[in-house]
Design a protein around this motif. Structure first.
Motif, PDB file in Angstrom:
ATOM      1  N   GLY A   1      -7.723   8.162  -4.080  1.00 23.72           N
ATOM      2  CA  GLY A   1      -7.359   8.403  -2.688  1.00 23.72           C
ATOM      3  C   GLY A   1      -7.108   7.121  -1.912  1.00 23.72           C
ATOM      4  O   GLY A   1      -6.105   7.006  -1.178  1.00 23.72           O
ATOM      5  N   VAL A   2      -7.982   6.134  -2.054  1.00 25.49           N
ATOM      6  CA  VAL A   2      -7.820   4.867  -1.325  1.00 25.49           C
ATOM      7  C   VAL A   2      -6.565   4.135  -1.793  1.00 25.49           C
ATOM      8  O   VAL A   2      -5.779   3.623  -0.974  1.00 25.49           O
ATOM      9  CB  VAL A   2      -9.073   3.986  -1.500  1.00 25.49           C
ATOM     10  CG1 VAL A   2      -8.821   2.582  -0.966  1.00 25.49           C
ATOM     11  CG2 VAL A   2     -10.260   4.624  -0.785  1.00 25.49           C
ATOM     12  N   THR A   3      -6.359   4.080  -3.098  1.00 30.27           N
ATOM     13  CA  THR A   3      -5.150   3.421  -3.603  1.00 30.27           C
ATOM     14  C   THR A   3      -3.901   4.133  -3.117  1.00 30.27           C
ATOM     15  O   THR A   3      -2.905   3.491  -2.747  1.00 30.27           O
ATOM     16  CB  THR A   3      -5.167   3.386  -5.143  1.00 30.27           C
ATOM     17  OG1 THR A   3      -6.309   2.666  -5.583  1.00 30.27           O
ATOM     18  CG2 THR A   3      -3.917   2.695  -5.678  1.00 30.27           C
ATOM     19  N   PHE A   4      -3.938   5.454  -3.104  1.00 29.81           N
ATOM     20  CA  PHE A   4      -2.790   6.234  -2.626  1.00 29.81           C
ATOM     21  C   PHE A   4      -2.473   5.905  -1.166  1.00 29.81           C
ATOM     22  O   PHE A   4      -1.307   5.662  -0.811  1.00 29.81           O
ATOM     23  CB  PHE A   4      -3.083   7.722  -2.771  1.00 29.81           C
ATOM     24  CG  PHE A   4      -2.025   8.608  -2.174  1.00 29.81           C
ATOM     25  CD1 PHE A   4      -0.824   8.834  -2.835  1.00 29.81           C
ATOM     26  CD2 PHE A   4      -2.229   9.221  -0.946  1.00 29.81           C
ATOM     27  CE1 PHE A   4       0.159   9.646  -2.276  1.00 29.81           C
ATOM     28  CE2 PHE A   4      -1.257  10.029  -0.375  1.00 29.81           C
ATOM     29  CZ  PHE A   4      -0.054  10.253  -1.039  1.00 29.81           C
ATOM     30  N   LEU A   5      -3.487   5.861  -0.320  1.00 28.78           N
ATOM     31  CA  LEU A   5      -3.265   5.600   1.107  1.00 28.78           C
ATOM     32  C   LEU A   5      -2.695   4.198   1.331  1.00 28.78           C
ATOM     33  O   LEU A   5      -1.710   4.016   2.072  1.00 28.78           O
ATOM     34  CB  LEU A   5      -4.574   5.772   1.876  1.00 28.78           C
ATOM     35  CG  LEU A   5      -5.110   7.200   1.977  1.00 28.78           C
ATOM     36  CD1 LEU A   5      -6.474   7.212   2.655  1.00 28.78           C
ATOM     37  CD2 LEU A   5      -4.133   8.094   2.731  1.00 28.78           C
ATOM     38  N   ILE A   6      -3.300   3.191   0.710  1.00 32.98           N
ATOM     39  CA  ILE A   6      -2.842   1.811   0.913  1.00 32.98           C
ATOM     40  C   ILE A   6      -1.439   1.618   0.342  1.00 32.98           C
ATOM     41  O   ILE A   6      -0.555   1.023   0.985  1.00 32.98           O
ATOM     42  CB  ILE A   6      -3.825   0.815   0.261  1.00 32.98           C
ATOM     43  CG1 ILE A   6      -5.199   0.904   0.937  1.00 32.98           C
ATOM     44  CG2 ILE A   6      -3.281  -0.608   0.338  1.00 32.98           C
ATOM     45  CD1 ILE A   6      -6.266   0.043   0.280  1.00 32.98           C
ATOM     46  N   THR A   7      -1.213   2.134  -0.854  1.00 33.14           N
ATOM     47  CA  THR A   7       0.097   1.963  -1.489  1.00 33.14           C
ATOM     48  C   THR A   7       1.174   2.711  -0.724  1.00 33.14           C
ATOM     49  O   THR A   7       2.315   2.220  -0.572  1.00 33.14           O
ATOM     50  CB  THR A   7       0.054   2.446  -2.952  1.00 33.14           C
ATOM     51  OG1 THR A   7      -0.999   1.782  -3.641  1.00 33.14           O
ATOM     52  CG2 THR A   7       1.377   2.158  -3.654  1.00 33.14           C
ATOM     53  N   SER A   8       0.864   3.894  -0.223  1.00 37.17           N
ATOM     54  CA  SER A   8       1.833   4.669   0.564  1.00 37.17           C
ATOM     55  C   SER A   8       2.266   3.887   1.792  1.00 37.17           C
ATOM     56  O   SER A   8       3.465   3.842   2.139  1.00 37.17           O
ATOM     57  CB  SER A   8       1.231   6.019   0.978  1.00 37.17           C
ATOM     58  OG  SER A   8       0.922   6.793  -0.147  1.00 37.17           O
ATOM     59  N   LEU A   9       1.318   3.251   2.474  1.00 40.83           N
ATOM     60  CA  LEU A   9       1.633   2.450   3.655  1.00 40.83           C
ATOM     61  C   LEU A   9       2.538   1.283   3.284  1.00 40.83           C
ATOM     62  O   LEU A   9       3.520   0.994   3.989  1.00 40.83           O
ATOM     63  CB  LEU A   9       0.335   1.940   4.285  1.00 40.83           C
ATOM     64  CG  LEU A   9       0.473   1.090   5.547  1.00 40.83           C
ATOM     65  CD1 LEU A   9       1.136   1.897   6.660  1.00 40.83           C
ATOM     66  CD2 LEU A   9      -0.885   0.572   5.997  1.00 40.83           C
ATOM     67  N   ILE A  10       2.237   0.635   2.185  1.00 39.94           N
ATOM     68  CA  ILE A  10       3.061  -0.497   1.737  1.00 39.94           C
ATOM     69  C   ILE A  10       4.476  -0.029   1.415  1.00 39.94           C
ATOM     70  O   ILE A  10       5.471  -0.684   1.781  1.00 39.94           O
ATOM     71  CB  ILE A  10       2.415  -1.168   0.511  1.00 39.94           C
ATOM     72  CG1 ILE A  10       1.104  -1.845   0.908  1.00 39.94           C
ATOM     73  CG2 ILE A  10       3.362  -2.187  -0.135  1.00 39.94           C
ATOM     74  CD1 ILE A  10       0.285  -2.347  -0.262  1.00 39.94           C
ATOM     75  N   LEU A  11       4.608   1.090   0.733  1.00 37.43           N
ATOM     76  CA  LEU A  11       5.933   1.594   0.350  1.00 37.43           C
ATOM     77  C   LEU A  11       6.746   2.025   1.568  1.00 37.43           C
ATOM     78  O   LEU A  11       7.964   1.838   1.616  1.00 37.43           O
ATOM     79  CB  LEU A  11       5.781   2.766  -0.616  1.00 37.43           C
ATOM     80  CG  LEU A  11       5.192   2.442  -1.993  1.00 37.43           C
ATOM     81  CD1 LEU A  11       5.058   3.703  -2.831  1.00 37.43           C
ATOM     82  CD2 LEU A  11       6.051   1.419  -2.709  1.00 37.43           C
ATOM     83  N   LYS A  12       6.073   2.612   2.561  1.00 37.39           N
ATOM     84  CA  LYS A  12       6.784   3.034   3.772  1.00 37.39           C
ATOM     85  C   LYS A  12       7.327   1.833   4.539  1.00 37.39           C
ATOM     86  O   LYS A  12       8.361   1.933   5.220  1.00 37.39           O
ATOM     87  CB  LYS A  12       5.850   3.848   4.673  1.00 37.39           C
ATOM     88  CG  LYS A  12       5.576   5.252   4.158  1.00 37.39           C
ATOM     89  CD  LYS A  12       4.660   6.004   5.124  1.00 37.39           C
ATOM     90  CE  LYS A  12       4.398   7.423   4.642  1.00 37.39           C
ATOM     91  NZ  LYS A  12       3.514   8.180   5.568  1.00 37.39           N
TER      92      LYS A  12
END
Length: 483
Positions: free
Chosen positions: A338-349
């Motif tokens: 979950g944490v990796t998903f949230l941080i990575t999603s922000l970076i990709l956006k």
């Protein structure tokens, strides 16, 4: 985590292997020592999970196996494998002899010691055999080989007991104290600062096989589980990363990430997510964040595994989870994802790359990932390059110690007398002839057995290991080729 050409250079300007590749090759060596024995480690883990007093099915009789297995069986297997990797079967025996000195002289399971003494024993006997090559009179090979192994093994056993063991035990205790200090201060999650970048650079095997697994087995022997098995193998961060690319990546990522995610999470092949991190290096922040979160949750629930999960699949995690740790293990994996998903999603956006740029970067990152892995393989396999020429001739017999040893010695001397160099001539048991042997020489009565074991090799049959027409023919053939 730069993706510049310098970072992934295949050896630098002078074509020499990079330091990263050398460390990676060392990690590969450790892995090759551990992986063949993973089944034994899992068997011990299941034994522990089931039958110790805190296990699923406490059994006082079966639990008696736990101590001898971790103190003797597992270290000896590691030492034998390491010795064989360096010095063949004689190296395996030498490694086992040296390891027993460590085991008896130590108060802890000697995993680190076995991973040192096994290859060392193999190296000692290999060097000794090299010194005696072409110097043993024909017919005396067996007595020289047996007594040399016995005497050198005897000396190594004493040295291991008296000197090497205490040094390794002190080093092991030092590492244990350092790691336990991190646990006591709540800073164990900081290990992710090392673990996650190391994974992407294919250096995780050095840490996992060299440090975490030995420490984990030691802790599991005392407590029935260990968090050390989870600090670098958690499949959660990789799952979160690939999920983020599936939902918020470019067209290419959305197409490829789901397949990679299934193989990574269920199959345990973590390297499938490496190209995505190499393509967007900032996503390593998400991996570190997820890794730290997972470790923190494992600590919070006092969760651990009974053995090292290899490969790092969720199935391996659940299969090696002891009684009382399922909630903690599952929570740690999901929290990390979950944490990796949230941080990575922000970076990709926030990323402004076009679809064309992303596809080009992903393809380039896949190639870089392959290149980095291959570089380490090239370092470890530098001495295994083969040509179509005859480089290795194996004399084989039933036991690999009597007639074949005498025949190999005599044939080496004939080659030397003819001035033919660069051909390795050694003796083996028929089934132990190495895969890269070009020619196998056996007695005619053993032809059928040789064909079963080595149907893809040229087999020469003889009736006399010292003086046979077919050996004369082989010698003439090699002499003509060498001209």
């Amino acid at each position: 985590m730069s993706t510049s050409a310098d970072t992934v250079s295949m050896g630098g300007g002078n074509n020499s292997p990079s330091i990263r590749a050398k460390v990676q090759a060392f990690g590969g060596f450790l892995t090759n020592m551990v992986l063949p024995n993973i089944g034994a480690f899992i068997a011990w883990g299941l034994l522990t999970a089931l039958f110790i007093p805190s296990g699923w099915m406490p059994n006082e009789e079966f639990a008696k196996i736990v101590g001898p297995a971790i103190n003797f069986l597992l270290p000896l297997l590691l030492a034998i494998t390491g010795g064989r990797m360096v010095g063949g079967q004689r190296g395996a025996v030498m490694g086992a002899i040296g390891a027993i000195g460590l085991i008896v002289g130590a108060d802890i399971p000697m995993f680190l010691g076995a991973m040192v003494i096994g290859p060392l024993g193999g190296l000692i006997i290999k060097k000794f055999d090299g010194l005696l090559e072409n110097r043993i009179p024909a017919g005396f090979e067996m007595i020289v080989n047996n007594f040399s192994l016995g005497i050198l093994g005897f000396l190594l056993m004493l040295v291991s007991f008296e000197f090497i063991g205490p040094v390794i035990e002190a080093a092991n205790n030092g590492i244990t104290v350092a790691i336990e200090a991190l646990v006591a201060t709540g800073l164990l999650p900081l290990l992710s600062l090392i673990n996650e970048p190391a994974k992407v650079l294919f250096l995780n095997n050095v840490i996992d096989q060299g440090i975490y697994y030995p420490l984990g087995m030691q802790a599991a022997a005392e407590q029935g589980k260990s968090i050390y098995f989870t600090v670098a193998s958690n499949p959660g961060p990789g799952l979160g990363l690939l999920l983020a690319f599936t939902f918020f990546g470019g067209k290419t990522s959305k197409r490829t990430a789901p397949g990679a995610m299934i193989i990574h999470f269920l199959g345990g092949i973590h390297e499938l997510y490496f190209p995505y991190v190499l393509m967007k290096p900032l996503t390593i922040v998400g991996m570190i964040g997820g890794g730290m979160t997972g470790i923190a949750v494992f600590e919070l629930f006092d969760a651990g595994l009974v053995a090292g999960p290899s490969p790092g699949s969720i199935f391996a995690y659940l299969g090696l989870t002891p009684k009382g740790s399922f909630i903690g293990i599952i929570a740690g994996v999901l929290a990390a994802a979950g944490v990796t998903f949230l941080i990575t999603s922000l970076i990709l956006k926030m990323d402004k790359n076009t679809e064309e740029t992303e596809e080009e970067n992903l393809n380039e990152s896949i190639e870089k990932s392959k290149a980095m892995k291959q570089e380490g393989k090239e370092v470890s396999a530098a001495s295994e390059q083969h040509t179509t020429q005859i480089e290795k001739i194996s004399f084989a017999c039933d036991a690999g110690a009597g007639s074949s040893a005498m025949g190999a010695t005599a044939f080496r001397k004939k080659l030397h007398k003819k001035g033919i160099e660069g051909i390795e001539v050694k003796h083996y048991r028929i089934e132990d002839v190495p895969e890269d042997a070009n020619i196998v020489v056996v007695h005619k009565d053993l032809l059928d057995r040789a064909k079963i074991a080595h149907s893809d090799k040229e087999i020469i049959t003889i009736e006399n290991f010292l003086d046979d027409p077919n050996l004369h023919g082989l010698l003439e053939r090699l002499e003509n080729v060498s001209k």
